[in-house]
Design a protein around this motif. Structure first.
Motif, PDB file in Angstrom:
ATOM      1  N   ARG A 115       0.246 -16.597   0.006  1.00 15.96           N
ATOM      2  CA  ARG A 115      -0.868 -16.158  -0.830  1.00 15.96           C
ATOM      3  C   ARG A 115      -1.332 -17.271  -1.771  1.00 15.96           C
ATOM      4  NH1 ARG A 115      -0.185 -11.232   0.992  1.00 15.96           N
ATOM      5  NH2 ARG A 115       1.993 -10.699   1.330  1.00 15.96           N
ATOM      6  N   PHE A 117      -3.209 -17.582  -4.322  1.00 14.34           N
ATOM      7  CA  PHE A 117      -3.198 -17.475  -5.791  1.00 14.34           C
ATOM      8  C   PHE A 117      -1.782 -17.622  -6.325  1.00 14.34           C
ATOM      9  CE2 PHE A 117      -1.791 -13.567  -8.055  1.00 14.34           C
ATOM     10  CZ  PHE A 117      -1.392 -12.772  -6.997  1.00 14.34           C
ATOM     11  N   GLY A 172     -10.671 -10.316  -6.440  1.00 13.24           N
ATOM     12  CA  GLY A 172     -10.873  -9.104  -5.655  1.00 13.24           C
ATOM     13  C   GLY A 172     -11.731  -8.086  -6.380  1.00 13.24           C
ATOM     14  N   HIS A 174     -13.997  -8.962  -8.769  1.00 11.41           N
ATOM     15  CA  HIS A 174     -15.177  -9.627  -9.339  1.00 11.41           C
ATOM     16  C   HIS A 174     -15.144  -9.606 -10.862  1.00 11.41           C
ATOM     17  CE1 HIS A 174     -17.211  -9.852  -5.429  1.00 11.41           C
ATOM     18  NE2 HIS A 174     -16.548  -8.759  -5.199  1.00 11.41           N
TER      19      HIS A 174
ATOM     20  N   TRP B 201     -15.932  -0.151  -2.410  1.00 15.84           N
ATOM     21  CA  TRP B 201     -14.972  -1.258  -2.414  1.00 15.84           C
ATOM     22  C   TRP B 201     -15.147  -2.164  -1.208  1.00 15.84           C
ATOM     23  CZ3 TRP B 201     -12.850  -3.523  -6.175  1.00 15.84           C
ATOM     24  CH2 TRP B 201     -12.525  -2.811  -7.331  1.00 15.84           C
ATOM     25  N   SER B 204     -17.849  -4.481  -2.020  1.00 17.13           N
ATOM     26  CA  SER B 204     -17.451  -5.433  -3.046  1.00 17.13           C
ATOM     27  C   SER B 204     -16.546  -6.529  -2.497  1.00 17.13           C
ATOM     28  CB  SER B 204     -16.748  -4.659  -4.163  1.00 17.13           C
ATOM     29  OG  SER B 204     -16.009  -5.518  -4.963  1.00 17.13           O
ATOM     30  N   ALA B 205     -15.598  -6.171  -1.671  1.00 19.49           N
ATOM     31  CA  ALA B 205     -14.663  -7.160  -1.120  1.00 19.49           C
ATOM     32  C   ALA B 205     -14.235  -6.730   0.282  1.00 19.49           C
ATOM     33  CB  ALA B 205     -13.446  -7.293  -2.033  1.00 19.49           C
ATOM     34  N   GLU B 208     -10.806  -7.383   1.695  1.00 19.53           N
ATOM     35  CA  GLU B 208      -9.652  -6.779   1.028  1.00 19.53           C
ATOM     36  C   GLU B 208      -9.577  -5.262   1.238  1.00 19.53           C
ATOM     37  OE1 GLU B 208      -9.189  -7.980  -3.014  1.00 19.53           O
ATOM     38  OE2 GLU B 208      -9.228 -10.103  -2.505  1.00 19.53           O
ATOM     39  N   TYR B 209     -10.746  -4.619   1.357  1.00 20.35           N
ATOM     40  CA  TYR B 209     -10.760  -3.167   1.428  1.00 20.35           C
ATOM     41  C   TYR B 209     -11.603  -2.715   2.616  1.00 20.35           C
ATOM     42  CZ  TYR B 209      -9.340  -4.238  -3.301  1.00 20.35           C
ATOM     43  OH  TYR B 209      -8.703  -4.784  -4.376  1.00 20.35           O
ATOM     44  N   HIS B 221      -2.475  -6.547   1.932  1.00 21.67           N
ATOM     45  CA  HIS B 221      -3.656  -6.932   1.170  1.00 21.67           C
ATOM     46  C   HIS B 221      -3.605  -8.458   1.085  1.00 21.67           C
ATOM     47  CE1 HIS B 221      -6.125  -7.626  -2.386  1.00 21.67           C
ATOM     48  NE2 HIS B 221      -6.650  -6.448  -2.185  1.00 21.67           N
ATOM     49  N   PRO B 222      -4.756  -9.156   1.087  1.00 19.70           N
ATOM     50  CA  PRO B 222      -4.673 -10.623   1.078  1.00 19.70           C
ATOM     51  C   PRO B 222      -3.864 -11.169  -0.094  1.00 19.70           C
ATOM     52  CG  PRO B 222      -6.935  -9.904   1.445  1.00 19.70           C
ATOM     53  CD  PRO B 222      -6.124  -8.664   1.188  1.00 19.70           C
ATOM     54  N   ARG B 223      -3.822 -10.467  -1.201  1.00 20.42           N
ATOM     55  CA  ARG B 223      -3.131 -11.009  -2.368  1.00 20.42           C
ATOM     56  C   ARG B 223      -1.744 -10.429  -2.612  1.00 20.42           C
ATOM     57  NH1 ARG B 223      -6.465  -9.832  -6.714  1.00 20.42           N
ATOM     58  NH2 ARG B 223      -7.861  -8.663  -5.368  1.00 20.42           N
TER      59      ARG B 223
END
Lengths: 200, 266
Positions: A115, A117, A172, A174, B201, B204-205, B208-209, B221-223
């Motif tokens: 990841r 970040f 994610g 914003h 969502w 928005s992303a 991710e969603y 989830h990517p993060r």
């Protein structure tokens, strides 16, 4: 205005800053122990990250403030501010290792590599270690002033990495207000140095 | 007070999350992005009078006020697990009835392939509307067979009480096999449509969603990883996070997705 505190006054000032710098930690401990938080783990993770960034800003503000105000004694506060940045950064890293991975180092590595970040946050933290280790007077002497200074310019790499870490964390949703504020402050602090270096 | 008759076949026996935690730790961005903000600011939401219009590809479009909606079918209590996409979870006793009861009433046409849920977006009542985090109004959607699944709950209460404002009063969806954000709150419009609706969502992303957003420990989830979760009030300093179950443990819904690549349709 030339304000020149005596060594004794500087000692008091440092004591006061030391005590104040521990307030955020004590507050986190108090709120957690008193059971007021629904999700203390998230609160501590965010809180330690925020305070790492605050102390990064404080540390990098010393030189510009000193130049602008001619208060040369400010330099005597810098080491402590930098070490508090490392302290909160270490706590932040520990929350990641503890709360997210329950000390499973292998799992932690997977996260670090996968990841972006986390990768940049981790690199920023690792780069802080040599700075913390070489913060003592003895180490400055051993390295020699010039080399020590060069090493500590690593902070100019660490600062943007820390912002990027925060920026990507917020991406994610914003929700860029906070990373933008930190980014602007740090950019100003760094650009002032560039400006002064260029005029030399 | 809003009691419902316990439906044991759709209820877990796991320890329920304290009412205080479930009502002070909320994601409801219309009232602010911080989890404590909805409880602080949702007092301005006016839930009476309230009407929900049901329209689109249906033979009997309807506009119902809350009383009529409440009387449409017997209220049940269902203790569901709630898994947030952020990696935490709760166990909450909801009060409502299967959304399929409403579907029966309006008689969808053959063109109704999806259901879109449109929620309230009123700046005067909701200080967070206007923030650029999401497009307003918050909309969500389901495929019609998902919406017809008996687990999909049209919800009016929790813990035997009327829904608190911060939890989506006066009427919301609860879809326990999907991440929490799929369950639209404070619904004002339900549209039956032909094409897959855009969802807030996802707009928005999108990376991710996804539209489906089924709870799935194998799709990260990517993060962050979705393989485990922290049960609020239980998993803390001394315990490892618990394993997340496929469809949040609601294997009943698996046939809805037979043959689908859930890594692609996340």
């Amino acid at each position: 205005m030339v304000f020149n505190p005596s060594p004794k006054q500087i000692g008091w000032l440092k004591g006061a800053i030391f005590a104040l710098a521990l307030v955020p930690l004590l507050r986190m401990v108090y709120l957690t122990v008193s059971g007021q938080l629904v999700d203390p783990l998230e609160f501590i993770t965010r809180g330690t990250g925020d305070w790492t960034l605050y102390f990064l800003c404080f540390t990098l503000a010393v030189t510009p403030l000193r130049r602008l105000s001619k208060w040369n004694w400010l330099i005597k506060l810098r080491r402590m501010l930098g070490l508090f940045m490392f302290f909160y950064g270490l706590l932040h890293f520990m929350t990641f290792l503890w709360f997210d991975h329950f000390f499973d180092v292998q799992e932690m590595w997977k996260d670090v590599l996968k990841r972006p970040f986390i990768t940049v946050g981790f690199i920023a933290f690792v780069l802080l270690i040599p700075l913390a280790v070489t913060s003592t007077n003895a180490m400055v002497k051993r390295l020699g002033g010039k080399r020590w200074q060069w090493l500590h310019r690593l902070i100019y790499v660490i600062a943007p990495l820390a912002i990027l870490h925060f920026w990507w964390m917020k991406a994610g949703k914003h929700d860029f207000i906070q990373p933008t504020i930190f980014g602007v402050i740090l950019s100003v602090l760094l650009l002032m140095r560039v400006w002064w270096a260029a005029r030399k | 007070k809003l009691p419902g008759k316990l439906n044991p076949s759709y209820s877990t026996l796991e320890k329920q999350t304290p009412f205080k935690d479930a009502t002070t730790y909320n994601n409801y961005y219309e009232f602010g992005t911080d989890k404590s903000e909805p409880a602080m600011y949702a007092g301005t939401l006016k839930t009476h009078p309230w009407t929900v219009s049901i329209e689109g590809e249906v033979k009997k479009p309807l506009t119902l006020d809350l009383d009529a909606l409440l009387k449409l079918a017997p209220l049940e209590e269902r203790v569901y697990r709630l898994r947030c996409v952020e990696g935490w979870s709760m166990v909450i006793p909801w009060v409502g009835y299967s959304f399929s009861e409403l579907i029966k009433k309006v008689e969808p046409t053959g063109n109704a392939k999806y259901v879109e849920f449109v929620t309230l977006a009123d700046k005067k009542q909701m200080p967070g509307v206007g923030s650029r985090v999401l497009q307003w109004p918050y909309t969500e959607g389901l495929r019609i067979d998902e919406a017809n699944h008996p687990l999909a709950l049209l919800t009016f209460g929790m813990y035997g009480e009327v829904l608190p404002n911060q939890n989506g009063a006066p009427v919301r969806m609860v879809l326990p096999w999907k991440y929490g954000f799929k369950s639209a709150k404070s619904i004002v419009k339900i549209r039956f449509v032909k094409d897959q609706p855009r969802t807030s969502w996802n707009l928005s992303a999108p990376n991710e969603y996804g539209f489906y957003s089924n709870v799935n420990p194998d799709v990260d989830h990517p993060r962050w990883s979705q393989a485990s979760e922290r049960r609020i009030g239980e998993d803390g300093f001394l315990s490892r996070k618990r394993k997340t179950l496929m469809f949040n443990g609601y294997a009943d819904v698996a046939p809805l997705y037979a043959g689908m690549d859930l890594k692609r349709y996340y």
